[in-house]
Design a protein around this motif. Structure first.
Motif, short mmCIF file in Angstrom:
data_model
loop_
_atom_site.label_atom_id
_atom_site.label_comp_id
_atom_site.label_asym_id
_atom_site.label_seq_id
_atom_site.Cartn_x
_atom_site.Cartn_y
_atom_site.Cartn_z
N GLY A 24 0.83 -1.21 0.00
CA GLY A 24 0.00 0.00 0.00
C GLY A 24 0.86 1.25 0.00
O GLY A 24 0.53 2.24 -0.65
N SER A 25 1.97 1.20 0.71
CA SER A 25 2.90 2.32 0.73
C SER A 25 3.46 2.57 -0.65
O SER A 25 3.54 3.71 -1.10
CB SER A 25 4.06 2.04 1.70
N ALA A 26 3.85 1.51 -1.34
CA ALA A 26 4.41 1.64 -2.68
C ALA A 26 3.40 2.29 -3.61
O ALA A 26 3.75 3.20 -4.39
CB ALA A 26 4.84 0.28 -3.23
N GLN A 27 2.16 1.88 -3.51
CA GLN A 27 1.13 2.44 -4.38
C GLN A 27 0.95 3.94 -4.10
O GLN A 27 0.84 4.74 -5.03
CB GLN A 27 -0.18 1.69 -4.14
N GLN A 28 0.96 4.31 -2.85
CA GLN A 28 0.82 5.71 -2.46
C GLN A 28 2.04 6.52 -2.92
O GLN A 28 1.91 7.64 -3.43
CB GLN A 28 0.66 5.80 -0.94
N GLU A 29 3.23 5.93 -2.78
CA GLU A 29 4.45 6.61 -3.20
C GLU A 29 4.50 6.77 -4.72
O GLU A 29 4.94 7.81 -5.23
CB GLU A 29 5.67 5.82 -2.70
N ASN A 58 13.07 11.05 -4.74
CA ASN A 58 12.93 10.82 -3.31
C ASN A 58 11.80 9.85 -3.00
O ASN A 58 11.93 8.99 -2.13
CB ASN A 58 12.73 12.15 -2.57
N CYS A 59 10.69 9.94 -3.73
CA CYS A 59 9.57 9.01 -3.52
C CYS A 59 9.90 7.60 -3.98
O CYS A 59 9.41 6.63 -3.42
CB CYS A 59 8.32 9.51 -4.25
N LEU A 60 10.74 7.49 -5.00
CA LEU A 60 11.07 6.16 -5.51
C LEU A 60 12.13 5.46 -4.67
O LEU A 60 12.04 4.25 -4.45
CB LEU A 60 11.53 6.25 -6.97
N ASP A 74 10.70 15.98 0.89
CA ASP A 74 10.25 14.61 0.66
C ASP A 74 8.73 14.55 0.73
O ASP A 74 8.16 14.40 1.82
CB ASP A 74 10.87 13.67 1.70
N PRO A 75 8.05 14.67 -0.41
CA PRO A 75 6.59 14.62 -0.39
C PRO A 75 6.04 13.26 0.02
O PRO A 75 4.86 13.13 0.30
CB PRO A 75 6.19 14.97 -1.82
N CYS A 76 6.89 12.24 0.06
CA CYS A 76 6.46 10.90 0.47
C CYS A 76 6.84 10.57 1.92
O CYS A 76 6.72 9.42 2.35
CB CYS A 76 7.04 9.85 -0.48
N LYS A 77 7.28 11.58 2.65
CA LYS A 77 7.69 11.37 4.04
C LYS A 77 6.56 10.73 4.83
O LYS A 77 5.41 11.15 4.77
CB LYS A 77 8.07 12.70 4.69
N GLY A 78 6.90 9.67 5.54
CA GLY A 78 5.93 8.97 6.37
C GLY A 78 5.09 7.93 5.64
O GLY A 78 4.30 7.23 6.25
N MET A 79 5.26 7.82 4.32
CA MET A 79 4.48 6.85 3.56
C MET A 79 5.12 5.47 3.56
O MET A 79 4.43 4.47 3.42
CB MET A 79 4.30 7.31 2.11
N GLY A 80 6.43 5.43 3.63
CA GLY A 80 7.14 4.16 3.56
C GLY A 80 8.62 4.41 3.37
O GLY A 80 9.13 5.46 3.76
N ASN A 81 9.28 3.48 2.74
CA ASN A 81 10.74 3.55 2.55
C ASN A 81 11.13 3.77 1.09
O ASN A 81 12.23 3.41 0.69
CB ASN A 81 11.38 2.26 3.07
N GLY A 82 10.24 4.32 0.31
CA GLY A 82 10.47 4.51 -1.12
C GLY A 82 9.77 3.40 -1.88
O GLY A 82 9.79 2.24 -1.47
N ALA A 83 9.14 3.76 -2.98
CA ALA A 83 8.34 2.79 -3.74
C ALA A 83 9.15 1.56 -4.15
O ALA A 83 8.64 0.44 -4.07
CB ALA A 83 7.74 3.47 -4.98
N LEU A 84 10.39 1.77 -4.56
CA LEU A 84 11.20 0.61 -4.98
C LEU A 84 11.51 -0.31 -3.80
O LEU A 84 11.63 -1.52 -3.99
CB LEU A 84 12.49 1.08 -5.65
N ASN A 85 11.62 0.23 -2.61
CA ASN A 85 11.88 -0.60 -1.43
C ASN A 85 10.61 -1.25 -0.89
O ASN A 85 10.67 -2.33 -0.31
CB ASN A 85 12.53 0.24 -0.33
#
Length: 135
Positions: A24-29, A58-60, A74-85
């Motif tokens: 879910g984090s990856a999808q959001q990122e 940064n999001c990836l 980092d607009p993806c801060k708090g969403m996860g560890n980066g979409a690729l991760n």
């Protein structure tokens, strides 16, 4: 801390560590990266294109990833560890995200507005394809 509170914290921690949460984090990122690639393709200066391409990177890659540039934000801060991760499996999507990452890094090295802008549009298209292929 009471026993019930500790169990609640442990339960939430276990939930956040599950593959479903990471997916879910990856999808959001990915969605946020698409948004910023879109911003990069709409702005009118090379500096702004670069800023939003940094956001895509940064999001990836996430805060611990290669190419992460904290000064850009980092607009993806708090969403996860980066979409690729955070991506679980999804080899075709992973390949598309890696292509988008490479394209974004290329755009960051473009000094002309026209070249950076064209690259930003390509990044957005590649990210949208990845999102469409995401299962």
């Amino acid at each position: 801390m009471k026993k019930q509170s500790i169990l609640t914290v442990m339960s939430v921690g276990a939930l956040l560590a599950t593959p479903a949460f990471a997916a879910g984090s990856a999808q959001q990122e990915i969605s946020t990266a698409i948004e910023h690639a879109g911003f990069a393709s709409q702005v009118k200066s090379t500096d702004k294109v670069h800023l939003h391409l940094h956001h895509v990177v940064n999001c990836l890659v996430g805060p611990q990833g290669s190419g992460f540039y904290a000064k850009a934000g980092d607009p993806c801060k708090g969403m996860g560890n980066g979409a690729l991760n955070d991506l679980m499996g999804q080899s075709m999507v992973r390949n598309e995200l890696e292509s988008a990452l490479h394209e974004a890094k290329t755009g960051l090295n473009e000094n002309s507005f026209s070249a950076a802008h064209m690259t930003a549009m390509k990044v957005e298209k590649t990210l949208k394809a990845a999102k469409n292929d995401y299962k």
